[in-house]
Motif scaffolding. Sequence first.
Motif, mmCIF file in Angstrom:
data_model
loop_
_atom_site.group_PDB
_atom_site.id
_atom_site.type_symbol
_atom_site.label_atom_id
_atom_site.label_comp_id
_atom_site.label_asym_id
_atom_site.label_seq_id
_atom_site.Cartn_x
_atom_site.Cartn_y
_atom_site.Cartn_z
ATOM 1 N N LEU A 84 0.828 -1.198 0.000
ATOM 2 C CA LEU A 84 0.000 0.000 0.000
ATOM 3 C C LEU A 84 0.864 1.250 0.000
ATOM 4 O O LEU A 84 1.972 1.265 0.549
ATOM 5 N N LEU A 85 0.319 2.278 -0.597
ATOM 6 C CA LEU A 85 0.916 3.608 -0.501
ATOM 7 C C LEU A 85 0.203 4.293 0.655
ATOM 8 O O LEU A 85 -1.031 4.327 0.707
ATOM 9 N N TRP A 86 0.982 4.816 1.602
ATOM 10 C CA TRP A 86 0.375 5.411 2.790
ATOM 11 C C TRP A 86 0.437 6.930 2.725
ATOM 12 O O TRP A 86 1.433 7.493 2.299
ATOM 13 N N ALA A 87 -0.624 7.533 3.162
ATOM 14 C CA ALA A 87 -0.669 8.995 3.228
ATOM 15 C C ALA A 87 -0.961 9.396 4.663
ATOM 16 O O ALA A 87 -1.498 8.614 5.451
ATOM 17 N N ALA A 88 -0.595 10.608 5.006
ATOM 18 C CA ALA A 88 -0.939 11.135 6.322
ATOM 19 C C ALA A 88 -1.191 12.616 6.190
ATOM 20 O O ALA A 88 -0.514 13.318 5.430
ATOM 21 N N ALA A 89 -2.177 13.060 6.902
ATOM 22 C CA ALA A 89 -2.450 14.494 7.008
ATOM 23 C C ALA A 89 -2.666 14.755 8.487
ATOM 24 O O ALA A 89 -3.604 14.215 9.071
ATOM 25 N N GLY A 90 -1.757 15.513 9.091
ATOM 26 C CA GLY A 90 -1.851 15.712 10.538
ATOM 27 C C GLY A 90 -1.653 14.399 11.267
ATOM 28 O O GLY A 90 -0.784 13.607 10.916
ATOM 29 N N PRO A 91 -2.497 14.122 12.271
ATOM 30 C CA PRO A 91 -2.252 12.950 13.115
ATOM 31 C C PRO A 91 -2.854 11.661 12.572
ATOM 32 O O PRO A 91 -2.908 10.674 13.287
ATOM 33 N N VAL A 92 -3.341 11.674 11.352
ATOM 34 C CA VAL A 92 -4.044 10.501 10.832
ATOM 35 C C VAL A 92 -3.333 9.957 9.600
ATOM 36 O O VAL A 92 -3.034 10.695 8.668
ATOM 37 N N GLY A 93 -3.080 8.647 9.609
ATOM 38 C CA GLY A 93 -2.482 8.004 8.460
ATOM 39 C C GLY A 93 -3.464 7.029 7.837
ATOM 40 O O GLY A 93 -4.278 6.431 8.535
ATOM 41 N N TYR A 94 -3.394 6.870 6.515
ATOM 42 C CA TYR A 94 -4.354 5.992 5.836
ATOM 43 C C TYR A 94 -3.785 5.610 4.467
ATOM 44 O O TYR A 94 -2.952 6.325 3.909
ATOM 45 N N PRO A 95 -4.241 4.482 3.919
ATOM 46 C CA PRO A 95 -3.770 4.085 2.591
ATOM 47 C C PRO A 95 -4.457 4.900 1.506
ATOM 48 O O PRO A 95 -5.625 5.289 1.664
ATOM 49 N N VAL A 96 -3.731 5.172 0.441
ATOM 50 C CA VAL A 96 -4.340 5.854 -0.711
ATOM 51 C C VAL A 96 -4.012 5.066 -1.975
ATOM 52 O O VAL A 96 -2.922 4.501 -2.085
ATOM 53 N N PRO A 97 -4.940 5.035 -2.925
ATOM 54 C CA PRO A 97 -4.615 4.417 -4.206
ATOM 55 C C PRO A 97 -3.522 5.221 -4.891
ATOM 56 O O PRO A 97 -3.462 6.450 -4.749
ATOM 57 N N VAL A 98 -2.686 4.538 -5.617
ATOM 58 C CA VAL A 98 -1.594 5.224 -6.319
ATOM 59 C C VAL A 98 -2.146 6.315 -7.227
ATOM 60 O O VAL A 98 -1.588 7.403 -7.335
ATOM 61 N N SER A 99 -3.291 6.013 -7.839
ATOM 62 C CA SER A 99 -3.865 6.985 -8.780
ATOM 63 C C SER A 99 -4.324 8.263 -8.082
ATOM 64 O O SER A 99 -4.521 9.290 -8.722
ATOM 65 N N ASP A 100 -4.494 8.208 -6.771
ATOM 66 C CA ASP A 100 -4.964 9.373 -6.017
ATOM 67 C C ASP A 100 -3.835 10.123 -5.309
ATOM 68 O O ASP A 100 -4.077 11.106 -4.610
ATOM 69 N N ALA A 101 -2.625 9.647 -5.467
ATOM 70 C CA ALA A 101 -1.537 10.160 -4.643
ATOM 71 C C ALA A 101 -1.254 11.642 -4.886
ATOM 72 O O ALA A 101 -1.030 12.407 -3.948
ATOM 73 N N VAL A 102 -1.264 12.045 -6.153
ATOM 74 C CA VAL A 102 -0.989 13.463 -6.432
ATOM 75 C C VAL A 102 -2.099 14.327 -5.858
ATOM 76 O O VAL A 102 -1.845 15.392 -5.269
ATOM 77 N N LYS A 103 -3.337 13.823 -5.989
ATOM 78 C CA LYS A 103 -4.464 14.601 -5.448
ATOM 79 C C LYS A 103 -4.364 14.735 -3.931
ATOM 80 O O LYS A 103 -4.863 15.701 -3.358
ATOM 81 N N HIS A 104 -3.744 13.746 -3.308
ATOM 82 C CA HIS A 104 -3.597 13.807 -1.849
ATOM 83 C C HIS A 104 -2.899 15.095 -1.420
ATOM 84 O O HIS A 104 -3.287 15.732 -0.440
ATOM 85 N N PHE A 105 -1.883 15.478 -2.172
ATOM 86 C CA PHE A 105 -1.173 16.709 -1.816
ATOM 87 C C PHE A 105 -2.098 17.919 -1.943
ATOM 88 O O PHE A 105 -2.122 18.798 -1.086
ATOM 89 N N GLU A 106 -2.843 17.964 -3.034
ATOM 90 C CA GLU A 106 -3.727 19.113 -3.230
ATOM 91 C C GLU A 106 -4.826 19.152 -2.169
ATOM 92 O O GLU A 106 -5.162 20.201 -1.626
ATOM 93 N N ARG A 107 -5.366 17.964 -1.871
ATOM 94 C CA ARG A 107 -6.458 17.897 -0.894
ATOM 95 C C ARG A 107 -6.009 18.299 0.502
ATOM 96 O O ARG A 107 -6.812 18.704 1.326
ATOM 97 N N SER A 108 -4.719 18.155 0.756
ATOM 98 C CA SER A 108 -4.227 18.378 2.109
ATOM 99 C C SER A 108 -3.870 19.827 2.386
ATOM 100 O O SER A 108 -3.339 20.134 3.449
ATOM 101 N N ARG A 109 -4.141 20.701 1.425
ATOM 102 C CA ARG A 109 -3.747 22.097 1.637
ATOM 103 C C ARG A 109 -4.301 22.647 2.940
ATOM 104 O O ARG A 109 -3.621 23.331 3.686
ATOM 105 N N ARG A 110 -5.551 22.344 3.201
ATOM 106 C CA ARG A 110 -6.154 22.891 4.414
ATOM 107 C C ARG A 110 -5.578 22.265 5.676
ATOM 108 O O ARG A 110 -5.677 22.832 6.756
ATOM 109 N N ALA A 111 -4.993 21.084 5.545
ATOM 110 C CA ALA A 111 -4.388 20.444 6.712
ATOM 111 C C ALA A 111 -3.052 21.090 7.058
ATOM 112 O O ALA A 111 -2.536 20.895 8.154
#
Lengths: 420, 390
Positions: free
Chosen positions: A178-205
């Motif tokens: 799995l590819l793991w993502a974290a924003a603040g104190p929470v970690g979770y798996p993300v699909p590879v296809s969503d990984a770039v979006k993870h950065f954009e989505r995390s702006r507010r974090a």
Amino acid sequence: MPVRVDPGLGRRIRENPGGIALQVQGASDADAAADALRIARSDISRLDGGWESAAGLSPGDSNGPTYLSPVVPSPTGPVIYVDGGSTPVSVLETIPGLVSRRLRDAGVQEALIAWTSDQGPTTQTLYDEGRRAVVLRLYAPPPPLVPLGQRQPLARAPATWYEEAVGWVRGALGEDELLWAAAGPVGYPVPVSDAVKHFERSRRAGSALLMAGDMASRLRAADTSFAWHQTLTLGGGGAQTSDEDLVAVAESLVELARRLAPSVSYAHIDIQQSFHAMSRSYMVVDRLRPPQYPDFDTAATPDQVQLLSADLVQDGFGYQILGPGHLGRLGDRLSRPPEDVRVRELERDRIEVTVGEIEWWLPDHPQRSHAQAIARRLLAPCLHTSSEARALYFKKIGQEDPSLMTSPAPPKGYDPDRSG
Amino acid sequence: MRTRRRGRCPTLIAALAFSLVLGGLPPAEGLVNLYRRKDFPAGQSLRTWGYLHDHCLQLAVVCNVGGGADGVLRPEATAQSIAIWVLAALRFDLGTSGVGPGFTTLDWEVGPRRASGTNPDTALATNPAEPPGEPADQCDPAAPGGVEPEDKWRIDIVVERARHIEVKNYANRSMVANQLLCYTTRALEKGLLITTDGQLNALLYAVPFVDNLGNVWCTWAPSDAGHVYFAPMAVTPSDAAVRCGGPVLAAAAVTQKMKEKVEAIPGMDSEYVKGKVRPAVTPAYRRIFRAAPTDYVVSAPQRPDRRQELRFDFGDGTSTTINVPAGVGVLNSTFTKSFGSVGRFIQRATLTEPNVVLSPQSEEPLQSAQTAQMADPLVFEAATDVDPTC
């Protein structure tokens, strides 16, 4: 199932009032739950134990939380982090009720308000358990500095940074991993296809982390922050990574840095014992307080360098990319580089400076201190103390530093003879 | 020019050790409120001080709810008070008077002043439209429905109106960076540039304290600028635990044995007389006025069952290690140190098992906190006798 509050939440708040990590889990409408939590955040900001609830306050003072994080999105539910400060615990214990009310107002039918549950690794895991790391830090060009009192524009790294980061981190992904993502104190798996979006989505974090591999031998991670100074930090290695493998990781990061060079104001690569070196506030102690520094001054701290990354450097490293601002300070130092220093021109007036061989920068290599001394001597005009960096900031904005104003007189009525 | 009053000069560490380890002392009678609220002088509308009880700010007791010697421990307030005290001590020679109003370059609980007459129920401000493409920052004031949170952030410690420190439970450390950045952002909007402070980090700051129940805690500065953590010793990372735990044991025997010769600068700090012997215990700040040899006498209690090593960290990046063989007595060791520069350093003695590598920049597991040797706090009763020359 209605909106419920985890029965153990009150105890967790009492035990940890300075770090309340509250999550809305299993909401029937995730978007509505996140919006409701944002409104509840405003309610929480108004909590007040009153001026008599803490020592040393006067009428008009309030006693509420000292910090509320943005609402951090995650697949397991939005999260908010509250530093309760000196607020009476009885007041903080009302927070779940406030959230519950806003959820119901927003039409959320089902949800559980609970302490964040650990779903996966976070930056804390990475820094604590990740060993032997090659670390590349890229600095986005700082936005124009504005006069004090005005809102500072935010830096924004180009999207290609995230694409490059995801591509590099994916290199550590094994089959069925799995590819793991974290924003603040929470970690979770993300699909590879969503990984770039993870950065954009995390702006507010405020920050975002992506990691892959295992702690032993092929760990890779990318960490970024979103602020008026922005960095992207990539780290690779692992506890059992051989020296040869670390050198190979460093070489791959050099290639990546060269590709992104036109869009960075400054970049550097180092090899450290721990992934803690990825932390954006990390500094080696011998750089912070060299013997020649005057009392109370230290080296410019990482946030100062991030703010002034077009002019300053954090330290002398084995590999760095410098921009026109640095070159202006260095004068002709790079035109006749000392022995063991190689200089290479990159696109858009960026310069690559390499000191020694990459293996010299391995943490235990006998040449490391020698190479570091060379790098620090070479880059000395860009290595500022904290007070020098501060002076440079105020010079750039053309204002006087208000912290240098005369100290005020002691408070009225103070009697030094009664001072105990 | 600053001068100190005679008769108020128990050393920093004597007071630290006494106060921190015997944290359950009853509050002193007749203390006045030294820490009145004041406005932050350089800002447009910031306020500072308060929230910490006098007794704990002076390290007379650990911080408890209600401010007295009894009650529920406030570990964060205790760690914050210790950091304030040490930062003060690095700048001023503090005696029992502690931190006073003349002390204007150190602030705590710095934040916006609440608008006069604001009714929290009606203070919902309209959220200005976010500029196109402008992302939220770490403080994220935006909320749906035009409801904006109140501007009520507060910074734990601000040094010289320029640099800040966040004191945080080690378990919550991942949030500190964003919190500090939020404060910087908000302070900038108020007309102040406040960036992270690196001094305690540079000094490898680490101080133990004991709560009313006898539980040992550690507060320390990691390798992250502006961060100060605290935790029960049992969950403190091993390198910080060594820095925190070692001194407790070593200091118990070292307190009255360690000597330093301090050369005075004429006209300043008049109590420093050439050749005068003063005690210094770890972890303590130490002023080195000029690059001259300094003598130390260090004593360490032996253990009957094993050899130990006493590591003395001079605080300038150098250290010396002394072999303490197994035995039942006290090993006395004398050594001389020549400092290459003047300055102020936090020095510490650490008593460890052999083969334990002390690596302040590494988080490598060195020894478990559980096995870190802790002194019986009562030992400090004997160890805190004030230097008779004071």
